[in-house]
Design a protein around this motif. Structure first.
Motif, PDB file in Angstrom:
ATOM      1  N   VAL A 158       0.836  -1.209   0.000  1.00 36.21           N
ATOM      2  CA  VAL A 158       0.000   0.000   0.000  1.00 36.21           C
ATOM      3  C   VAL A 158       0.868   1.256   0.000  1.00 36.21           C
ATOM      4  O   VAL A 158       0.610   2.215  -0.741  1.00 36.21           O
ATOM      5  CB  VAL A 158      -0.955   0.003   1.222  1.00 36.21           C
ATOM      6  CG1 VAL A 158      -1.550   1.388   1.447  1.00 36.21           C
ATOM      7  CG2 VAL A 158      -2.061  -1.019   1.016  1.00 36.21           C
ATOM      8  N   VAL A 159       1.903   1.279   0.823  1.00 35.10           N
ATOM      9  CA  VAL A 159       2.796   2.453   0.912  1.00 35.10           C
ATOM     10  C   VAL A 159       3.517   2.681  -0.421  1.00 35.10           C
ATOM     11  O   VAL A 159       3.629   3.819  -0.894  1.00 35.10           O
ATOM     12  CB  VAL A 159       3.812   2.282   2.059  1.00 35.10           C
ATOM     13  CG1 VAL A 159       4.825   3.414   2.041  1.00 35.10           C
ATOM     14  CG2 VAL A 159       3.090   2.233   3.399  1.00 35.10           C
ATOM     15  N   ILE A 160       3.984   1.618  -1.036  1.00 34.28           N
ATOM     16  CA  ILE A 160       4.699   1.741  -2.325  1.00 34.28           C
ATOM     17  C   ILE A 160       3.758   2.273  -3.413  1.00 34.28           C
ATOM     18  O   ILE A 160       4.111   3.179  -4.168  1.00 34.28           O
ATOM     19  CB  ILE A 160       5.300   0.374  -2.735  1.00 34.28           C
ATOM     20  CG1 ILE A 160       6.424  -0.010  -1.785  1.00 34.28           C
ATOM     21  CG2 ILE A 160       5.822   0.431  -4.168  1.00 34.28           C
ATOM     22  CD1 ILE A 160       6.895  -1.446  -1.926  1.00 34.28           C
ATOM     23  N   ILE A 161       2.532   1.729  -3.466  1.00 35.68           N
ATOM     24  CA  ILE A 161       1.560   2.188  -4.461  1.00 35.68           C
ATOM     25  C   ILE A 161       1.213   3.663  -4.236  1.00 35.68           C
ATOM     26  O   ILE A 161       1.110   4.447  -5.193  1.00 35.68           O
ATOM     27  CB  ILE A 161       0.282   1.318  -4.429  1.00 35.68           C
ATOM     28  CG1 ILE A 161       0.601  -0.102  -4.898  1.00 35.68           C
ATOM     29  CG2 ILE A 161      -0.813   1.922  -5.298  1.00 35.68           C
ATOM     30  CD1 ILE A 161      -0.551  -1.074  -4.740  1.00 35.68           C
ATOM     31  N   ALA A 162       1.039   4.059  -2.971  1.00 34.40           N
ATOM     32  CA  ALA A 162       0.726   5.455  -2.656  1.00 34.40           C
ATOM     33  C   ALA A 162       1.853   6.381  -3.102  1.00 34.40           C
ATOM     34  O   ALA A 162       1.610   7.464  -3.645  1.00 34.40           O
ATOM     35  CB  ALA A 162       0.468   5.606  -1.165  1.00 34.40           C
ATOM     36  N   ALA A 163       3.091   5.952  -2.863  1.00 34.81           N
ATOM     37  CA  ALA A 163       4.235   6.767  -3.277  1.00 34.81           C
ATOM     38  C   ALA A 163       4.281   6.912  -4.801  1.00 34.81           C
ATOM     39  O   ALA A 163       4.525   8.020  -5.322  1.00 34.81           O
ATOM     40  CB  ALA A 163       5.527   6.132  -2.761  1.00 34.81           C
ATOM     41  N   LEU A 164       4.039   5.817  -5.502  1.00 34.60           N
ATOM     42  CA  LEU A 164       4.024   5.877  -6.968  1.00 34.60           C
ATOM     43  C   LEU A 164       2.871   6.747  -7.470  1.00 34.60           C
ATOM     44  O   LEU A 164       3.014   7.481  -8.452  1.00 34.60           O
ATOM     45  CB  LEU A 164       3.887   4.459  -7.541  1.00 34.60           C
ATOM     46  CG  LEU A 164       5.068   3.514  -7.302  1.00 34.60           C
ATOM     47  CD1 LEU A 164       4.737   2.110  -7.788  1.00 34.60           C
ATOM     48  CD2 LEU A 164       6.333   4.029  -7.982  1.00 34.60           C
ATOM     49  N   LEU A 165       1.732   6.681  -6.749  1.00 31.57           N
ATOM     50  CA  LEU A 165       0.570   7.478  -7.130  1.00 31.57           C
ATOM     51  C   LEU A 165       0.844   8.973  -6.980  1.00 31.57           C
ATOM     52  O   LEU A 165       0.337   9.789  -7.749  1.00 31.57           O
ATOM     53  CB  LEU A 165      -0.628   7.070  -6.267  1.00 31.57           C
ATOM     54  CG  LEU A 165      -2.007   7.592  -6.668  1.00 31.57           C
ATOM     55  CD1 LEU A 165      -2.384   7.084  -8.051  1.00 31.57           C
ATOM     56  CD2 LEU A 165      -3.052   7.173  -5.642  1.00 31.57           C
ATOM     57  N   ALA A 166       1.654   9.324  -6.007  1.00 32.61           N
ATOM     58  CA  ALA A 166       1.982  10.739  -5.785  1.00 32.61           C
ATOM     59  C   ALA A 166       3.060  11.240  -6.738  1.00 32.61           C
ATOM     60  O   ALA A 166       3.064  12.418  -7.119  1.00 32.61           O
ATOM     61  CB  ALA A 166       2.422  10.935  -4.344  1.00 32.61           C
ATOM     62  N   ILE A 167       3.970  10.369  -7.153  1.00 33.23           N
ATOM     63  CA  ILE A 167       5.151  10.812  -7.918  1.00 33.23           C
ATOM     64  C   ILE A 167       4.995  10.644  -9.430  1.00 33.23           C
ATOM     65  O   ILE A 167       5.293  11.555 -10.207  1.00 33.23           O
ATOM     66  CB  ILE A 167       6.408  10.048  -7.430  1.00 33.23           C
ATOM     67  CG1 ILE A 167       6.709  10.394  -5.967  1.00 33.23           C
ATOM     68  CG2 ILE A 167       7.619  10.364  -8.309  1.00 33.23           C
ATOM     69  CD1 ILE A 167       7.739   9.502  -5.322  1.00 33.23           C
ATOM     70  N   LEU A 168       4.506   9.482  -9.881  1.00 34.46           N
ATOM     71  CA  LEU A 168       4.518   9.183 -11.322  1.00 34.46           C
ATOM     72  C   LEU A 168       3.571  10.049 -12.172  1.00 34.46           C
ATOM     73  O   LEU A 168       3.995  10.568 -13.216  1.00 34.46           O
ATOM     74  CB  LEU A 168       4.218   7.699 -11.545  1.00 34.46           C
ATOM     75  CG  LEU A 168       5.314   6.715 -11.092  1.00 34.46           C
ATOM     76  CD1 LEU A 168       4.912   5.286 -11.426  1.00 34.46           C
ATOM     77  CD2 LEU A 168       6.650   7.045 -11.742  1.00 34.46           C
ATOM     78  N   PRO A 169       2.284  10.222 -11.796  1.00 32.68           N
ATOM     79  CA  PRO A 169       1.391  11.024 -12.647  1.00 32.68           C
ATOM     80  C   PRO A 169       1.913  12.436 -12.951  1.00 32.68           C
ATOM     81  O   PRO A 169       1.853  12.863 -14.106  1.00 32.68           O
ATOM     82  CB  PRO A 169       0.076  11.048 -11.864  1.00 32.68           C
ATOM     83  CG  PRO A 169       0.103   9.782 -11.080  1.00 32.68           C
ATOM     84  CD  PRO A 169       1.528   9.602 -10.686  1.00 32.68           C
ATOM     85  N   PRO A 170       2.425  13.199 -11.940  1.00 35.01           N
ATOM     86  CA  PRO A 170       2.950  14.536 -12.264  1.00 35.01           C
ATOM     87  C   PRO A 170       4.130  14.495 -13.240  1.00 35.01           C
ATOM     88  O   PRO A 170       4.349  15.448 -13.992  1.00 35.01           O
ATOM     89  CB  PRO A 170       3.385  15.094 -10.901  1.00 35.01           C
ATOM     90  CG  PRO A 170       2.579  14.351  -9.906  1.00 35.01           C
ATOM     91  CD  PRO A 170       2.412  12.976 -10.476  1.00 35.01           C
ATOM     92  N   LEU A 171       4.890  13.378 -13.201  1.00 38.46           N
ATOM     93  CA  LEU A 171       6.057  13.268 -14.099  1.00 38.46           C
ATOM     94  C   LEU A 171       5.656  12.809 -15.494  1.00 38.46           C
ATOM     95  O   LEU A 171       6.276  13.212 -16.493  1.00 38.46           O
ATOM     96  CB  LEU A 171       7.081  12.291 -13.512  1.00 38.46           C
ATOM     97  CG  LEU A 171       7.756  12.704 -12.188  1.00 38.46           C
ATOM     98  CD1 LEU A 171       8.656  11.586 -11.699  1.00 38.46           C
ATOM     99  CD2 LEU A 171       8.559  13.992 -12.366  1.00 38.46           C
ATOM    100  N   LEU A 172       4.623  11.983 -15.589  1.00 37.61           N
ATOM    101  CA  LEU A 172       4.282  11.359 -16.871  1.00 37.61           C
ATOM    102  C   LEU A 172       3.097  12.012 -17.585  1.00 37.61           C
ATOM    103  O   LEU A 172       2.987  11.917 -18.805  1.00 37.61           O
ATOM    104  CB  LEU A 172       3.974   9.871 -16.658  1.00 37.61           C
ATOM    105  CG  LEU A 172       5.107   9.026 -16.040  1.00 37.61           C
ATOM    106  CD1 LEU A 172       4.642   7.596 -15.807  1.00 37.61           C
ATOM    107  CD2 LEU A 172       6.340   9.052 -16.937  1.00 37.61           C
TER     108      LEU A 172
END
Length: 475
Positions: free
Chosen positions: A328-342
């Motif tokens: 859950v923590v890993i998915i949340a981190a990816l959810l916060a970081i990847l969309p703004p970058l991609l």
């Protein structure tokens, strides 16, 4: 020569079913431990140690594990005042203080929501409410991180609410922590009520045995009586040990063991089980089983260790929980970081907010904690109504039951009898039949006899009994 030994301790203050499973898992993994089971109902941790030479070292390791996962839990020797431990409610001064904290925090939160204060005052109110409500979670999270226990519900709640403050969503931060703490408080109450219900069901254990010797009768602990010893059971007392009645006749209540509400007649030469209650006669019993092998001891063992028989769902959730929170923590981190970058035009603040929401709704309490507590609460509720379920695997099996067969008396009926009809013959009237029957049963306290006496509704002159019996026999 060294041999295996069994150690039993009570983990006072343990209210988290998920934490209990983690403690059990880590203790099982210790070098000299062959078996470990933590019974969440009685808070009893049972450990089999390979070699008694390593007992102290192993118990030191157990203490470290318990305090690492649950710093506030106290480890108490099982032989210390058992009744006090079972009935010690968490709603003591410490629980009352927690309730006051939550109440004041909720009041300040409501003030900040309802009234239009200046931004600084509003922020101050939200901060004070947040600290009052969430201080316990924040401290636990900090302690767990220090001990290397990062991925748990306290960590998720902490980063989610602090993140909400960071993006200026103050009401959401306080509300999430407030509702979480209210849920935890009611969970604690439910756990304690279930424990008390199960403890009340365990109250069938007799406190003493009347041990007969050449010099008289002495009250002793049931554990001290041996096979072949003679005990006396007086009216109103519990039968402390299994045995054979050598002298006396009595009615005994068997409902604690069989669920049968109608008393059973026991006489000389018959077997009698521990846990029965002697109603009216004096019984002399030759003991056939020691207390550890007696019927009441086996029932107590079933009750105390009900949580050790886990359902398939519980076993799956226990394994699933080890991977759930980190994922859950890993998915949340990816959810916060990847969309703004991609994604073009994606705002970091918006996606951080979504990641925080994901953390809150993915808190393991909803799944990892609720399933074991659901089974525990079910066993506790059944115990409150006098029903013994030997484990969550049996409770889960009831889900597939299609046909139920009842033993009527004591299950669908109360075992209370009533005269509904009198059919006289041979020129006797109804009143005469009822009178003769009431006189004949006047010396008996059997439920059917009592129903006849009640139906007669007149004072019974017992001196008439020999005359009536003689008349009936002669006639």
């Amino acid at each position: 020569m060294s041999s295996n030994i069994k150690k039993e301790v009570i983990l006072e203050g343990l209210n988290c079913a998920h934490c209990a499973s983690k403690i059990e898992h880590e203790v099982t993994g210790l070098e000299n431990v062959t078996f470990a089971h933590l019974d969440f109902i009685s808070k009893k941790l049972t450990i089999d140690i390979k070699n008694d030479d390593h007992a102290n070292h192993t118990m030191h390791g157990v203490t470290k594990i318990v305090h690492k996962l649950e710093p506030d839990v106290k480890i108490i020797d099982k032989d210390a005042d058992k009744k006090e431990k079972l009935e010690r409610l968490e709603t003591s001064n410490e629980k009352k203080q927690e309730l006051y904290r939550i109440g004041i925090g909720a009041f300040l939160f409501a003030l900040a929501l309802i009234f239009n204060f200046s931004p600084n005052i509003e922020l101050a109110l939200y901060l004070i409410a947040y600290v009052l409500v969430g201080i316990e979670v924040l401290i636990k999270s900090a302690k767990n991180i220090k001990r290397g226990q990062v991925f748990d519900e306290n960590f998720l709640m902490t980063i989610a609410t602090i993140g909400a403050f960071a993006i200026k969503e103050y009401p959401e931060a306080v509300a999430v922590m407030l509702f979480y703490q209210i849920g935890e408080f009611f969970q604690g109450l439910a756990v304690n009520r279930s424990r008390k219900s199960i403890a009340d069901l365990m109250d069938i254990k007799p406190e003493f045995a009347n041990f007969k010797t050449k010099h008289g009768v002495t009250k002793v602990s049931p554990e001290k009586v041996k096979i072949g010893d003679i005990i006396i059971v007086k009216p109103g007392e519990k039968v402390p040990l299994d045995g054979i009645v050598t002298k006396g006749t009595s009615m005994v209540e068997t409902s604690a063991l069989t669920g049968e509400s109608v008393p059973k007649r026991i006489s000389e030469g018959q077997e009698i089980l521990s846990g029965f209650i002697n109603i009216n006669g004096l019984l002399t019993i030759s003991v056939t089983k020691e207390f550890k092998d007696s019927t009441v001891s086996k029932i107590l063992d079933l009750v105390q260790n009900a949580s050790s028989r886990k359902s398939q769902t519980e076993n799956f959730i226990t394994k699933f929980a080890r991977y759930y929170t980190p994922t859950v923590v890993i998915i949340a981190a990816l959810l916060a970081i990847l969309p703004p970058l991609l994604l073009t035009g994606a705002n970091f603040s918006d996606w951080l907010y979504r990641a925080l929401v994901f953390l809150v709704i993915s808190c393991p309490c909803a799944l990892v904690v609720s399933i074991p507590l659901g089974f525990f609460g079910g066993i506790g509720t059944a115990s409150k109504h006098g029903i013994l379920i030997k484990g969550s695997n049996y409770l889960e099996a009831l889900n597939n039951v299609e046909v139920i067969v009842f033993d009527k008396t004591g299950t669908l009926t109360k075992g209370v009898f009533k005269v509904t009809e009198v059919n006289p013959a041979n020129d006797f009237t109804k009143d005469e039949i009822l009178e003769y029957a009431a006189l004949a049963e006047s010396y008996s306290n059997h439920p059917i006899a009592e129903s006849i006496q009640k139906a007669y509704q007149k004072e019974i002159k017992k001196i008439q009994l020999p005359i009536i019996v003689k008349f009936l026999v002669t006639d």
